[in-house]
Design an enzyme around this catalytic site. Structure first.
Site, short mmCIF file in Angstrom:
data_model
loop_
_atom_site.label_atom_id
_atom_site.label_comp_id
_atom_site.label_asym_id
_atom_site.label_seq_id
_atom_site.Cartn_x
_atom_site.Cartn_y
_atom_site.Cartn_z
N LYS A 42 0.80 -1.19 0.00
CA LYS A 42 0.00 0.00 0.00
C LYS A 42 0.85 1.27 0.00
O LYS A 42 0.38 2.35 -0.35
CB LYS A 42 -0.87 0.04 1.28
CG LYS A 42 -1.75 -1.14 1.50
CD LYS A 42 -2.50 -0.94 2.85
CE LYS A 42 -3.09 -2.25 3.32
NZ LYS A 42 -3.66 -2.09 4.69
N GLY A 43 2.08 1.13 0.44
CA GLY A 43 2.90 2.29 0.77
C GLY A 43 3.10 3.34 -0.31
O GLY A 43 3.35 4.50 0.00
N GLU A 98 7.52 2.37 -5.97
CA GLU A 98 7.57 1.85 -4.60
C GLU A 98 7.81 3.01 -3.64
O GLU A 98 8.35 4.05 -4.04
CB GLU A 98 8.70 0.79 -4.54
CG GLU A 98 9.00 0.19 -3.21
CD GLU A 98 7.86 -0.61 -2.59
OE1 GLU A 98 6.79 -0.02 -2.37
OE2 GLU A 98 8.06 -1.79 -2.28
N ASP A 99 7.40 2.83 -2.40
CA ASP A 99 7.67 3.88 -1.40
C ASP A 99 9.13 3.86 -0.97
O ASP A 99 9.81 4.87 -0.98
CB ASP A 99 6.74 3.74 -0.19
CG ASP A 99 6.72 2.34 0.43
OD1 ASP A 99 7.39 1.43 -0.09
OD2 ASP A 99 6.01 2.14 1.44
N ASP A 102 14.36 -1.33 0.60
CA ASP A 102 15.08 -1.66 1.83
C ASP A 102 16.00 -2.86 1.55
O ASP A 102 17.03 -2.71 0.90
CB ASP A 102 14.02 -1.93 2.91
CG ASP A 102 14.59 -2.08 4.30
OD1 ASP A 102 15.48 -1.30 4.66
OD2 ASP A 102 14.13 -2.97 5.03
N LYS A 130 17.22 2.84 0.91
CA LYS A 130 18.15 2.59 2.02
C LYS A 130 19.19 1.57 1.55
O LYS A 130 19.09 0.38 1.85
CB LYS A 130 17.38 2.00 3.22
CG LYS A 130 16.47 2.99 3.91
CD LYS A 130 16.06 2.51 5.31
CE LYS A 130 14.79 1.73 5.29
NZ LYS A 130 14.21 1.48 6.63
N PHE A 151 14.04 3.57 10.50
CA PHE A 151 12.67 3.26 10.12
C PHE A 151 11.89 4.57 10.03
O PHE A 151 11.79 5.31 11.00
CB PHE A 151 12.02 2.32 11.14
CG PHE A 151 10.76 1.73 10.62
CD1 PHE A 151 10.80 0.57 9.85
CD2 PHE A 151 9.54 2.32 10.86
CE1 PHE A 151 9.63 0.02 9.34
CE2 PHE A 151 8.36 1.78 10.35
CZ PHE A 151 8.41 0.62 9.60
N ILE A 152 11.36 4.88 8.85
CA ILE A 152 10.69 6.16 8.65
C ILE A 152 9.21 5.95 8.33
O ILE A 152 8.82 4.90 7.82
CB ILE A 152 11.38 6.99 7.54
CG1 ILE A 152 11.49 6.20 6.22
CG2 ILE A 152 12.75 7.46 8.00
CD1 ILE A 152 12.07 7.00 5.06
N ARG A 164 0.27 6.90 7.67
CA ARG A 164 0.30 6.94 6.21
C ARG A 164 -0.11 8.31 5.67
O ARG A 164 0.35 8.74 4.62
CB ARG A 164 -0.63 5.87 5.62
CG ARG A 164 -0.11 4.44 5.75
CD ARG A 164 -0.83 3.53 4.76
NE ARG A 164 -0.75 2.12 5.10
CZ ARG A 164 0.27 1.31 4.77
NH1 ARG A 164 1.30 1.79 4.11
NH2 ARG A 164 0.25 0.05 5.12
P1 IMP Z 1 12.21 -4.85 1.25
O1 IMP Z 1 11.64 -6.10 0.66
O2 IMP Z 1 13.01 -5.14 2.51
O3 IMP Z 1 12.98 -3.99 0.30
O4 IMP Z 1 11.01 -4.08 1.85
C1 IMP Z 1 10.39 -3.02 1.28
C2 IMP Z 1 9.09 -2.79 2.03
O5 IMP Z 1 9.28 -2.79 3.46
C3 IMP Z 1 8.58 -1.41 1.69
O6 IMP Z 1 7.71 -1.49 0.61
C4 IMP Z 1 7.88 -1.01 2.97
O7 IMP Z 1 6.55 -1.50 2.96
C5 IMP Z 1 8.62 -1.72 4.08
N1 IMP Z 1 9.61 -0.82 4.69
C6 IMP Z 1 10.95 -0.93 4.61
N2 IMP Z 1 11.57 0.07 5.27
C7 IMP Z 1 10.58 0.83 5.78
C8 IMP Z 1 10.57 2.04 6.57
O8 IMP Z 1 11.60 2.63 6.93
N3 IMP Z 1 9.34 2.53 6.89
C9 IMP Z 1 8.18 1.93 6.51
N4 IMP Z 1 8.14 0.83 5.76
C10 IMP Z 1 9.33 0.27 5.42
MG MG Z 2 5.65 -1.07 0.64
#
Ligand code: IMP
Ligand code: MG
Length: 181
Positions: A42-43, A98-99, A102, A130, A151-152, A164
């Site tokens: 959803k982000g 994507e938001d 990570d 990140k 974590f933001i 959100r």
């Molecule tokens: P990844 O698979 O670890 O790259 O995760 C990405 C997803 O984790 C993003 O789409 C977010 O939903 C969540 N996420 C990762 N870091 C943060 C953060 O700092 N704040 C909020 N959501 C995060």
């Molecule tokens: Mg997300």
């Protein structure tokens, strides 16, 4: 209203300027094309809405939802598609929005999944990146901000579904390193 926010990292104006710059590049790179812009739920919904309002190219909007599961604080490579795109992306130019990028598990799974539908091209656009957290080697094509390992929340990003709607982005007091949807 947001008294449990420790620190604001990016205000509305900074986010707006970063979105302007990304939109400028997409408008330039996709002149005469008609990409399918796929928001990762959803982000990304707020960023996506602000981004497409700055585009002067033709485009289609679609959405995908993926869950990565494991425990609450650690990301694992187990990703599942929870909501599927409805557009036919065969031979289309795709931009995945994507938001935040990570570990990279989610986006690498999604891009591999989308490649299975034989698009002409796939690019990744993320408002936040990140890189220090990366486990899977994946690089965004368009990024708003490179951020530290914090974590933001806000502007679509949540902590247990909270924040959100916050127009700026900051660090919650109850900061957790990793909360996965
Ligand atoms: P990844 O698979 O670890 O790259 O995760 C990405 C997803 O984790 C993003 O789409 C977010 O939903 C969540 N996420 C990762 N870091 C943060 C953060 O700092 N704040 C909020 N959501 C995060
Ligand atoms: Mg997300």
């Amino acid at each position: 209203m947001y008294e449990d926010i420790e620190e604001i990292l990016f205000n509305e104006e900074e986010i707006s300027r970063a979105t302007d710059e990304i939109a400028f590049r997409i408008n330039r790179d996709y002149v005469g094309k008609n990409p399918v812009i796929i928001g990762v739920l959803k982000g990304s919904f707020i960023f996506l809405a602000d981004l497409v309002r700055r585009l002067d190219i033709d485009f289609t909007v679609d959405f995908i939802k993926a869950s990565s599961y494991g425990d609450k604080t650690r990301s694992t490579g187990n990703v599942d598609i929870k909501y599927h795109i409805s557009a036919d992306i065969g031979n289309r130019d795709v931009i995945v929005v994507e938001d935040i990028l990570d570990t990279g598990y989610t986006l690498s799974y999604i891009t591999e999944y989308l490649r299975g539908f034989s698009p002409h091209s796939i690019r990744i656009c993320t408002l936040f990146d990140k890189p220090g957290r990366r486990v899977v080697p994946i690089k965004p094509d368009y990024t708003g901000f490179v951020t530290d390992d914090l974590f933001i929340v806000g502007y679509g990003l949540d902590y247990n579904e909270k924040y959100r709607g916050m127009p700026c982005v900051g660090v919650p007091k109850t900061q957790s390193k990793k909360i996965k949807e």
